[in-house]
Write an enzyme that holds these catalytic residues in place. Structure first.
Site, PDB file in Angstrom:
ATOM      1  N   ASP A 107      41.555  35.011  37.895  1.00 57.58           N
ATOM      2  CA  ASP A 107      42.900  34.434  38.082  1.00 57.58           C
ATOM      3  C   ASP A 107      43.375  34.650  39.526  1.00 57.58           C
ATOM      4  O   ASP A 107      44.452  34.196  39.910  1.00 57.58           O
ATOM      5  CB  ASP A 107      43.902  34.971  37.052  1.00 57.58           C
ATOM      6  CG  ASP A 107      44.147  36.460  37.175  1.00 57.58           C
ATOM      7  OD1 ASP A 107      43.442  37.130  37.960  1.00 57.58           O
ATOM      8  OD2 ASP A 107      45.061  36.972  36.481  1.00 57.58           O
ATOM      9  N   GLU A 160      39.548  48.651  38.920  1.00 59.32           N
ATOM     10  CA  GLU A 160      40.032  48.149  40.218  1.00 59.32           C
ATOM     11  C   GLU A 160      40.921  49.186  40.907  1.00 59.32           C
ATOM     12  O   GLU A 160      41.878  49.706  40.301  1.00 59.32           O
ATOM     13  CB  GLU A 160      40.811  46.830  40.016  1.00 59.32           C
ATOM     14  CG  GLU A 160      41.349  46.281  41.340  1.00 59.32           C
ATOM     15  CD  GLU A 160      41.788  44.822  41.279  1.00 59.32           C
ATOM     16  OE1 GLU A 160      41.626  44.171  40.234  1.00 59.32           O
ATOM     17  OE2 GLU A 160      42.323  44.353  42.309  1.00 59.32           O
ATOM     18  N   GLU A 205      43.466  41.945  31.096  1.00 60.98           N
ATOM     19  CA  GLU A 205      43.867  43.165  31.807  1.00 60.98           C
ATOM     20  C   GLU A 205      44.565  44.165  30.880  1.00 60.98           C
ATOM     21  O   GLU A 205      45.271  43.768  29.949  1.00 60.98           O
ATOM     22  CB  GLU A 205      44.819  42.798  32.954  1.00 60.98           C
ATOM     23  CG  GLU A 205      44.141  41.997  34.042  1.00 60.98           C
ATOM     24  CD  GLU A 205      45.058  41.691  35.228  1.00 60.98           C
ATOM     25  OE1 GLU A 205      46.211  42.172  35.256  1.00 60.98           O
ATOM     26  OE2 GLU A 205      44.604  40.969  36.139  1.00 60.98           O
ATOM     27  N   LYS A 219      37.940  37.742  30.111  1.00 62.63           N
ATOM     28  CA  LYS A 219      38.405  39.049  30.612  1.00 62.63           C
ATOM     29  C   LYS A 219      39.907  39.098  30.462  1.00 62.63           C
ATOM     30  O   LYS A 219      40.582  38.070  30.652  1.00 62.63           O
ATOM     31  CB  LYS A 219      38.010  39.231  32.082  1.00 62.63           C
ATOM     32  CG  LYS A 219      38.593  40.511  32.700  1.00 62.63           C
ATOM     33  CD  LYS A 219      38.029  40.793  34.089  1.00 62.63           C
ATOM     34  CE  LYS A 219      38.800  40.143  35.206  1.00 62.63           C
ATOM     35  NZ  LYS A 219      40.221  40.552  35.286  1.00 62.63           N
ATOM     36  N   ASP A 271      38.795  34.287  33.148  1.00 62.98           N
ATOM     37  CA  ASP A 271      39.839  35.311  33.257  1.00 62.98           C
ATOM     38  C   ASP A 271      41.108  34.783  32.581  1.00 62.98           C
ATOM     39  O   ASP A 271      41.651  33.746  32.997  1.00 62.98           O
ATOM     40  CB  ASP A 271      40.102  35.562  34.751  1.00 62.98           C
ATOM     41  CG  ASP A 271      40.644  36.944  35.020  1.00 62.98           C
ATOM     42  OD1 ASP A 271      40.763  37.739  34.067  1.00 62.98           O
ATOM     43  OD2 ASP A 271      40.942  37.234  36.196  1.00 62.98           O
TER      44      ASP A 271
HETATM   45  O1  KIV Z   1      40.897  37.740  39.179  1.00 67.35           O
HETATM   46  C1  KIV Z   1      39.998  38.360  39.763  1.00 67.35           C
HETATM   47  O2  KIV Z   1      39.375  37.867  40.706  1.00 67.35           O
HETATM   48  C2  KIV Z   1      39.677  39.702  39.288  1.00 67.35           C
HETATM   49  C3  KIV Z   1      38.715  40.506  40.097  1.00 67.35           C
HETATM   50  C4  KIV Z   1      39.388  41.015  41.305  1.00 67.35           C
HETATM   51  C5  KIV Z   1      38.114  41.584  39.294  1.00 67.35           C
HETATM   52  O3  KIV Z   1      40.193  40.117  38.305  1.00 67.35           O
END
Ligand code: KIV
Length: 324
Positions: A50, A189, A122, A120, A90
């Protein structure tokens, strides 16, 4: 679950790589050329992050505004080009925060409409039940703790996390809880290296670090950052492997200068026609009847002018592959 296409890295291979001490290479990508470069470079995992909000869509300092539809569009383009690497979609802010049901529905969109291999999301805490629900629906989930950009405001900005003993212990617990909830890997991160090392040792699934030191099972960087396409301030954890923005600027300035001076295009960039056809064309176009008819055609512009132009010839297409 559907069988992965031939040549696709099988998800369990990531855990096997961790067990063998073989580092996992992950990079973000947002379009087909980026995905193809990643594939050709032997990258294992491509994240359609994202971060697209910032590096592609032009939002400054936030990943929050990118929408599900935008993320699906970008993920589809990456999926088309990345055959071997696992492609992770994401989940953007708002696509999983409301309820487990909404999280599953949106994860299914990544899986079914965009062809992502996994998603993914968070955080731990409230995200844990989302992870369980999505995994139960048959979709693999990658976790993400430490600096979680979608909640940067709550974290007080883009700051290193887990710098106190208490916060570090919480990070270890969060990562373990994500593994327990079913994540196949966890992104760490902006976490102090010793804390990331401890988490990596305790987890059986791989950790993928970004600003989390060398002990993680793999590393991820944002495509635009590592290639030097991002301009301005970069986090300390970014290593630039190229300076593409400089090269692009130089090339565009050069092009503009050559167009203005007439240096481009040269003969090699222009098309010829057979000499006899050119002669015929010139005599046709300059004959008095053609000039009159052309003038008439311009006036009425409804009936095409009849000229003595030669019968149409079939020509090869101007751009079939990359060059004519
Ligand atoms: O959105 C993204 O690019 C990420 C990475 C920094 C892990 O979550």
């Amino acid at each position: 679950m559907s069988t992965p296409p031939q040549g696709k890295l099988a998800l369990p291979k990531l855990a096997e790589m961790k067990a063998r001490g073989e580092k996992i290479v992950m990079v973000t990508a947002y379009d087909a050329p980026g995905a193809r470069f990643a594939e050709d470079s032997g990258v294992d995992v491509v994240l359609v992050g994202d971060t697209a909000a910032m590096v592609v869509l032009g939002y400054e300092g936030t990943t929050v505004p990118v929408t599900m539809d935008e993320m699906l569009f970008l993920t589809r383009t990456v999926v088309r080009a990345a055959r071997r690497p696992l492609v992770i979609g994401d989940m953007p802010f708002g696509s999983y925060q409301v309820s487990d049901e909404a999280a599953v529905e949106n994860a299914i969109r990544f899986f079914k409409e965009a062809g992502a291999d996994a998603v993914k999301l968070e955080g731990a805490g409230p995200s844990l039940s989302r992870v369980r629900a999505i995994v139960q629906a048959g979709i693999p989930v990658m976790g993400h703790v430490g600096l979680t950009p979608q909640s940067a405001t709550m974290l007080g900005g883009f700051k290193t996390q887990g710098k106190t003993a208490k916060a570090a212990v919480q990070l270890v617990e969060d990562a373990l809880a994500l593994e327990e909830a079913g994540c196949f890997a966890v992104v760490l991160e902006a976490v102090p290296a010793p804390v990331a090392a401890e988490i990596t040792q305790r987890l059986t699934v791989p950790t993928i670090g970004i600003g989390a030191g060398p002990e993680c099972d793999g590393q991820v960087l944002v495509y635009h950052d590592l290639l030097g396409l991002t301009e301005g301030h970069l986090p300390r954890f970014v290593k630039r492997y190229a300076s593409l923005s400089r090269e692009i600027r130089d090339a565009l300035e050069n092009y503009a200068e050559e167009v203005r001076s007439g240096a481009f295009p040269e003969e090699q960039h222009s098309y010829e026609m057979p000499a006899e056809e050119l002669e015929l064309f010139e005599s046709s176009i300059h004959s008095p009847s053609t000039s009159r008819q052309s003038a008439q055609a311009t006036k009425t512009s409804s009936t095409p002018a009849k000229t003595h132009s030669p019968a149409p010839r079939s020509e090869p297409p101007l751009r079939k592959t990359s060059s004519p």
